[in-house]
Design an enzyme around this catalytic site. Structure first.
Site, PDB file in Angstrom:
ATOM      1  CG  ASP A   1      -2.077   0.952   1.109  1.00  0.00           C
ATOM      2  OD1 ASP A   1      -3.218   0.484   0.997  1.00  0.00           O
ATOM      3  OD2 ASP A   1      -1.838   2.195   1.092  1.00  0.00           O
TER       4      ASP A   1
ATOM      5  CG  HIS B   1     -12.159  -3.964 -12.754  1.00  0.00           C
ATOM      6  ND1 HIS B   1     -11.456  -2.924 -12.200  1.00  0.00           N
ATOM      7  CD2 HIS B   1     -13.458  -3.765 -12.438  1.00  0.00           C
ATOM      8  CE1 HIS B   1     -12.306  -2.119 -11.575  1.00  0.00           C
ATOM      9  NE2 HIS B   1     -13.525  -2.604 -11.710  1.00  0.00           N
TER      10      HIS B   1
ATOM     11  N   GLY C   1     -16.412   2.522   3.093  1.00  0.00           N
ATOM     12  CA  GLY C   1     -15.230   3.368   2.947  1.00  0.00           C
ATOM     13  C   GLY C   1     -14.316   2.955   1.810  1.00  0.00           C
TER      14      GLY C   1
ATOM     15  CG  HIS D   1      -9.335  -3.695  -9.132  1.00  0.00           C
ATOM     16  ND1 HIS D   1      -8.887  -3.739 -10.449  1.00  0.00           N
ATOM     17  CD2 HIS D   1      -9.050  -4.913  -8.594  1.00  0.00           C
ATOM     18  CE1 HIS D   1      -8.367  -4.934 -10.698  1.00  0.00           C
ATOM     19  NE2 HIS D   1      -8.452  -5.665  -9.588  1.00  0.00           N
TER      20      HIS D   1
ATOM     21  CG  HIS E   1      -8.522  -3.014  -2.434  1.00  0.00           C
ATOM     22  ND1 HIS E   1      -9.444  -2.321  -3.189  1.00  0.00           N
ATOM     23  CD2 HIS E   1      -8.373  -2.331  -1.293  1.00  0.00           C
ATOM     24  CE1 HIS E   1      -9.835  -1.246  -2.525  1.00  0.00           C
ATOM     25  NE2 HIS E   1      -9.212  -1.231  -1.360  1.00  0.00           N
TER      26      HIS E   1
ATOM     27  CG  HIS F   1      -6.854  -2.829   3.141  1.00  0.00           C
ATOM     28  ND1 HIS F   1      -6.152  -1.665   2.873  1.00  0.00           N
ATOM     29  CD2 HIS F   1      -8.085  -2.648   2.610  1.00  0.00           C
ATOM     30  CE1 HIS F   1      -6.943  -0.818   2.216  1.00  0.00           C
ATOM     31  NE2 HIS F   1      -8.116  -1.386   2.039  1.00  0.00           N
TER      32      HIS F   1
END
Ligand code: 5GP
Ligand code: ZN
Length: 117
Positions: free
Chosen positions: A28, A44, A88, A93, A95, A97
């Site tokens: 990130d 995508h 949020g 696309h 993802h 974390h």
């Protein structure tokens, strides 16, 4: 084309941690933990709500490989996906974390603990 698709296509630099035929893991840009990696399907998909179970099956194994590769498989980590506006999500696309490399803050109290505005 979205910014994560551009990272997949190597049109913009992504600082890649791990790659397979269908998935990509990269650091990130604004890390919120000592280790903060974004994990995406190369194809995508807008968000978690739109992803198929088959993609998620491959994604699970890939995420576990990334955690092992960066050495947080035993110490622990947090896996988060922000879905849609209320979740949020800023980059549309899908993802995940992957956060770790230190003890992460989490409010375990049961009093007045809320995560909404
Ligand atoms: P979201 O808020 O959509 O769940 O997370 C988007 C994440 O993408 C944020 O943590 C943000 O720091 C990261 N990000 C945004 N633009 C870029 C970029 O161009 N490169 C990288 N590596 N990360 C980015
Ligand atoms: Zn994309």
């Amino acid at each position: 084309m979205c910014i994560f698709c551009k990272i997949v296509n190597k049109e913009i630099q992504g600082n890649i941690v791990h790659e397979s035929e269908h998935f990509l893991a990269f650091n990130d840009l604004y890390p919120k933990a000592p280790i903060h990696i974004l994990i995406i399907p190369k194809q995508h998909v807008d968000c978690f709500q739109e992803v198929g179970a088959e993609t998620m099956s491959g994604m699970t194994t890939f995420i576990q490989e990334v955690a092992s590769k960066v050495g947080i498989d035993n110490t622990g980590y947090r896996l988060v996906t922000n879905n849609g506006e209320d979740g949020g999500q800023e980059v549309r696309h899908l993802h995940f974390h992957l956060l770790g490399g230190g003890k992460l803050i989490w409010d375990h109290s049961h009093e007045d603990a809320h995560n909404f505005i």
